[in-house]
Structures are given as C-alpha cells and as structure tokens.
Design an enzyme around this catalytic site. Sequence first.
Site, short mmCIF file in Angstrom:
data_model
loop_
_atom_site.label_atom_id
_atom_site.label_comp_id
_atom_site.label_asym_id
_atom_site.label_seq_id
_atom_site.Cartn_x
_atom_site.Cartn_y
_atom_site.Cartn_z
N ARG A 115 0.82 -1.22 0.00
CA ARG A 115 0.00 0.00 0.00
C ARG A 115 0.85 1.26 0.00
O ARG A 115 0.40 2.33 -0.43
CB ARG A 115 -0.97 -0.03 1.18
CG ARG A 115 -2.09 -1.03 0.97
CD ARG A 115 -2.97 -1.12 2.19
NE ARG A 115 -2.71 -2.29 2.99
CZ ARG A 115 -3.07 -2.43 4.26
NH1 ARG A 115 -3.69 -1.45 4.88
NH2 ARG A 115 -2.81 -3.54 4.92
N GLU B 266 0.42 -5.42 13.49
CA GLU B 266 -0.78 -5.53 14.34
C GLU B 266 -1.27 -6.97 14.33
O GLU B 266 -1.77 -7.47 15.32
CB GLU B 266 -1.87 -4.57 13.82
CG GLU B 266 -3.01 -4.38 14.80
CD GLU B 266 -4.10 -3.46 14.29
OE1 GLU B 266 -4.08 -3.05 13.12
OE2 GLU B 266 -5.01 -3.16 15.10
#
Length: 172
Positions: free
Chosen positions: A59, A96
């Site tokens: 991204r 995460e």
Amino acid sequence: MKKLEEYVRSIPDFPEPGIIFRDVTSILQDADGLHMAVDSLIDMVKDLDYDLVIGPESRGFIFGVPVAYAQHKGFVPVRKKGKLPCETIAMEYDLEYGQATIEMHKDAIRPGQKVIIVDDLIATGGTTEAIVKLIEQLGGQVVKICFVMELKGLNGREHLKGYDVDSAIIYE
Ligand code: PRP
Ligand code: ADE
C-alpha cells in the site's frame, strides 16, 4: 465536498477478531478521495529538501509513487522478503497481526541522501521502524514520515521518537 475520512470504509474483525480494518480501497476507487489523499501527502512534504521517496509494499507503493512523481523525486520500493533481484539488506518486524521481513536494495540510497517515507497507514509502527533502520543502515537521513491514516491507540509514534511524523487522518 466530502472530507477524506468519509471515504474510509471500516471493517470490524478483519483479518482477525478484534481488529478494525481501515480500508484504503474505498479512498482509491473515488477520484476525489484519491486526489485528496495524494494531495494531503504532497502538502506535508512540498516545502522540504529531500532526494527520494521510500514506500513499503504494497500500500505504500500506491501513495509513494504519485508523491514522488508530483515532486519529481525518485521512488525506492521496500519489498517483502525474496522479491528484490539484487543485493539486499533485510529487517524482521512485528505487525498488528503477524510478522514479516522487509528488504531494500543495498544501492537504493547513497550515504547522505535525504528521504521521506510514505505509507497508507501506521498501526503499531513496526513496519516504519524497520524501514527507518534499513534507511539509516544505508546512510540515508529520514526527513519526514507521512501517512494517510494513523491508528493512534496502537502508539506507533512511540517507535518513531525524534522523527517528523504526519498523518492526514488520525483514529483515536
Ligand atoms: C500494512 C500497512 C502498513 C503496515 C502498518 O501493510 O500498509 O504498511 O501494515 O502496520 P504497522 O504500523 O503495525 O507496522 P501490510 O504489511 O499489511 O501489507 P500490505 O500493504 O501489502 O497490505
Ligand atoms: N494494517 C495494520 N493494521 C491495519 C488496520 N487496522 N487497518 C488497515 N490496515 C492495517
């Protein structure tokens, strides 16, 4: 005109229970959303003196390249392990959800070059911290770190103390 944050779709429990996934595709598929996101990143860096834009797979590529193009700078991809064809340096890091290893070409940055890092999102800060370490191992100087979105509750900035960090959208 809608605000940038209104283009972000939030998906609970993706990719794991307890994670709220901030979906960048809903910004990208709208012409105004895409313009607003890229322009907000360009605004963060347009007055800075720097040589290169660094962006992580995948991204970070989406936002890093248009910033580099608009500012007439080169773009250096940071890739997941095993994708770059020449001599690399690597760094492992925590996310995460999960773990990964990223790599850069050893000749991607010359000692003393000033760079900015661009990515879509900072969560734990693990990815960006690893990128900063790679850049500094190559002798580069990080002058700014820019995100479209920041998940403030995960304290990613704790890993980036002393660096100039900016985000277009901050989720508390
Ligand atoms: C996502 C995102 C950031 C990183 C943020 O990338 O694009 O690069 O996680 O997380 P962190 O702050 O906890 O390190 P991901 O590794 O999921 O890869 P992708 O861009 O290919 O989806
Ligand atoms: N990357 C890491 N955490 C994320 C989240 N909550 N939403 C979107 N991308 C992420």
